[in-house]
Design a protein around this motif. Structure first.
Motif, short mmCIF file in Angstrom:
data_model
loop_
_atom_site.label_atom_id
_atom_site.label_comp_id
_atom_site.label_asym_id
_atom_site.label_seq_id
_atom_site.Cartn_x
_atom_site.Cartn_y
_atom_site.Cartn_z
N LEU A 112 0.83 -1.20 0.00
CA LEU A 112 0.00 0.00 0.00
C LEU A 112 0.86 1.25 0.00
O LEU A 112 0.39 2.33 -0.29
N TYR A 161 1.61 -9.11 -2.02
CA TYR A 161 0.52 -9.00 -3.00
C TYR A 161 0.29 -10.35 -3.68
O TYR A 161 -0.82 -10.86 -3.74
N LEU B 240 -8.74 -0.14 -5.55
CA LEU B 240 -7.61 -0.23 -6.48
C LEU B 240 -7.22 1.16 -7.00
O LEU B 240 -6.04 1.49 -7.09
N MET B 243 -5.47 3.27 -4.27
CA MET B 243 -4.07 2.89 -4.10
C MET B 243 -3.20 3.48 -5.20
O MET B 243 -2.08 3.93 -4.97
N TYR B 297 -5.53 0.99 5.70
CA TYR B 297 -5.38 -0.46 5.59
C TYR B 297 -6.07 -1.18 6.74
O TYR B 297 -6.84 -2.12 6.52
N LEU B 298 -5.83 -0.72 7.97
CA LEU B 298 -6.42 -1.40 9.11
C LEU B 298 -7.94 -1.24 9.11
O LEU B 298 -8.68 -2.12 9.54
N GLN B 301 -9.21 -3.54 5.76
CA GLN B 301 -8.32 -4.62 5.33
C GLN B 301 -9.05 -5.70 4.55
O GLN B 301 -8.58 -6.15 3.50
N ILE B 304 -9.82 -4.52 1.11
CA ILE B 304 -8.60 -4.34 0.31
C ILE B 304 -8.10 -5.69 -0.17
O ILE B 304 -7.82 -5.88 -1.36
N ILE B 305 -8.04 -6.66 0.74
CA ILE B 305 -7.50 -7.96 0.35
C ILE B 305 -8.42 -8.65 -0.66
O ILE B 305 -7.96 -9.20 -1.66
N VAL B 308 -7.95 -6.80 -3.97
CA VAL B 308 -6.69 -7.13 -4.65
C VAL B 308 -6.81 -8.48 -5.36
O VAL B 308 -6.43 -8.63 -6.52
N ALA B 309 -7.37 -9.46 -4.66
CA ALA B 309 -7.51 -10.79 -5.26
C ALA B 309 -8.43 -10.72 -6.48
O ALA B 309 -8.12 -11.26 -7.54
#
Lengths: 285, 315
Positions: A112, A161, B240, B243, B297-298, B301, B304-305, B308-309
């Protein structure tokens, strides 16, 4: 009927995006191709010189070819290291160990943080390490520390990632398949090579190409860590320096733009190969 | 077979199974304890390795945080003292933060970064989701040309367009925050339209048709029926794009005038722009740059994860 009423709404639904797209992408893209055949410093003084820029690059520009070689070497190394590391981490983190969530959080976080910030975070640390171990500054041009340092930083950044993508892939494997293999007496190694790896093949392809294109197009980290030294430049940085770094009397802008076109063609080729590979995989399964 | 025989056989079977049961239990206990012990050892080794790795992962950031509190004399440029622990003599309080923020204009850089990221992401998602819906639902030659144009733009590296984009934005007077937002919308549109289109294709047409029959015009249909269904993919795309835009360095560097900075540009300004690298300032500014990211992020999270996937599978 749905179609016909909706069709009239083109100016509301599509036009705003399209205008921004044309200004930010379509015009600059075609202008970029045109300018690569020109000698220029601004849009208005562009003067057609034919393929001169390209000939110069292929015949005389050693920095570009050194950067090209370095980029290919860097890309190959980072693809291997990052994916092996990420896959190993993903295997460990799908074992339902204690603290899995915390580890995942920590390993993913560097992603990030943007390339520039990342580069500067590492610069001092790496400098301390190379001075302690080898007695030279990290950016010392006689040694290759800059290159290896960049590899460390990019691994640190991208491993988390790719790990996330591998974890998603591994978790998608039906548990009864693994269980059945275990009951039949398969060793952990056999389970890994005969079941896990073949079943996460789609994730592997995605990760290989993501790391490849990220490493190949790397700019921010390269600039922040190594500055614009000719000894550590990757392609993207060399293109930037050729376009914006030269003084205007040498008309290096046109040559830089020609390098950008070559760069684009290579990236397009990689993407094309990737699409072909993933398509054929989809047909098989 | 008579009853007697049957009884005998059953007796024998019962005896046999009793023995077998005993033998099995014994084996199971042995196996279990053995397996458990070896699994326990393997797991502990794995946890130890992961812990060491996690510590190694955090060391650079910890070093930056520590060094951001050191005095200037404790941090000579290029002497490699990043790991020397801080003590009373080298402690500098918040001075690096105060001086650094003033010197590189960090306050306005933070404001600019927030402003640009938030506006660009909202506009981008609002516009491109509408565009994607239209392009999927209206099938003409023109819409497919536009769609493939967007898809094509995803494979073009920024270096290809950066020179002409910066010249053009200068000529068009786009060297402002508004202009930068426009460029982000245009350059980011490709991936957004692509991701939204993929999602729209999976929405059944019947729901929209029902809304249309009930008298909704396309705008009402979109905002009342389609948009609520797009929420999950909107979160993914928003993350996305956030970021990308928050961390982007080159585009603002090339288009914004030097007095308007974003965080990455302000960070760069700590190094050598006046000939001297103020490492203490740099470290303090790095800490400030990381804080919003860690909070972001926290806070989200999970999204975000997942994003991303999902984004990786599509892109």
């Amino acid at each position: 009927m749905n179609n016909k009423t909706l069709k009239k709404y083109f100016p509301i639904f599509v036009l705003p995006t399209l205008i921004a797209f044309i200004i930010a992408f379509v015009i600059p893209f075609f202008m970029g191709i045109y300018l690569s055949f020109c000698k220029f410093t601004t849009i208005t003084d562009a003067e057609w010189v034919g393929v001169k820029n390209y000939i110069y690059i292929f015949k005389q520009d050693e920095v570009f070819f050194m950067a090209m070689k370095r980029t290919v070497k860097f890309t190959i190394l980072s693809v291997i290291i990052i994916n092996l590391g990420a896959f190993a981490l993903a295997l460990l983190l799908t074992k339902k160990l204690h603290g899995t969530n915390i580890f995942r959080t920590i390993f993913f976080m560097p992603n990030l943080i943007g390339g520039i910030v990342l580069g500067y975070i590492w610069k001092e640390t790496l400098d301390t390490i190379t001075r302690k171990l080898f007695g030279y500054a990290f950016t010392y041009s006689g040694k290759n520390y800059g290159f290896w340092g960049l590899l460390v930083v990019v691994t640190w950044q991208l491993m988390g990632y790719m790990m996330i993508i591998y974890i998603a892939g591994i978790q998608n494997i039906p548990e009864d398949v693994v269980e059945a293999a275990r009951i039949d007496g398969a060793t952990p190694a056999q389970i890994l090579f005969k079941i896990t790896i073949p079943l996460v093949m789609p994730s592997i392809t995605i990760c290989l190409f993501l790391t490849m294109s990220n490493s190949f197009k790397l700019y921010d980290q390269n600039y922040a860590l190594n500055g614009n030294s000719k000894d550590t430049r990757l392609l993207a940085l060399d293109i930037y320096e050729t376009i914006f770094g030269g003084n205007s009397s040498t008309y290096s802008e046109g040559r830089g733009q020609a390098k950008a076109v070559i760069f684009f063609l290579i990236v397009a080729l990689i993407t094309f190969v990737q699409l072909r590979l993933t398509r054929s995989k989809e047909v098989e399964s | 077979m008579n009853d007697n025989e049957r009884e005998q056989i059953e007796k024998l079977k019962a005896e046999e199974s009793q023995y077998e049961g005993k033998r099995e239990v014994g084996e199971i206990v042995e196996k279990r304890f053995g397996a458990r012990a070896s699994k326990l050892i393997a797991d502990s080794v794995a946890v130890i390795i992961l812990t060491l790795l996690a510590v190694a992962f955090m060391i650079p950031i910890a070093a930056v945080v520590m060094n951001s509190f050191k005095t200037k004399s404790a941090l000579p440029a290029g002497k490699g003292k990043a790991f020397e622990l801080i003590n009373k003599d080298t402690y500098n309080g918040l001075n690096n933060y105060k001086d650094g923020m003033k010197a590189v204009g960090m306050t306005s850089a933070i404001k600019n970064s927030f402003l640009i990221t938030i506006i660009a992401v909202i506009v981008l998602i609002f516009l491109t989701s509408m565009t994607a819906w239209y392009l999927v639902r209206v099938k003409t030659k023109m819409t497919s040309v536009i769609y493939y144009g967007f898809v094509f733009s995803m494979i073009v590296p920024f270096q290809m367009v950066m020179c002409s984009m910066s010249l053009l934005s200068y000529n068009l007077g786009l060297a402002t925050i508004e202009g930068l937002v426009l460029l982000y919308v245009g350059f980011g549109a490709g991936m957004c339209v692509f991701m939204f289109s993929g999602f729209v294709k999976s929405i059944p047409l019947e729901i929209e048709e029902a809304a249309m029959i009930d008298g909704c015009n396309p705008i009402q249909t979109y905002f009342r029926v389609v948009l609520p269904m797009l929420k999950p993919i909107m979160v993914t795309v928003a993350i996305l794009e956030t970021m990308w835009i928050w961390n982007d360095y080159l585009l603002p560097k090339l288009t914004l005038p030097t007095d308007i900075k974003t965080i990455p540009i302000a960070i760069e300004a700590c190094t050598g722009s006046h000939g001297v690298t103020e490492i203490g300032w740099l470290m303090a500014m790095l800490v400030i740059a990381i804080i919003p990211i860690v909070i972001f992020y926290l806070a989200c999270q999970k999204h975000i994860i997942r994003g991303v996937a999902a984004g990786a599978v599509k892109g």
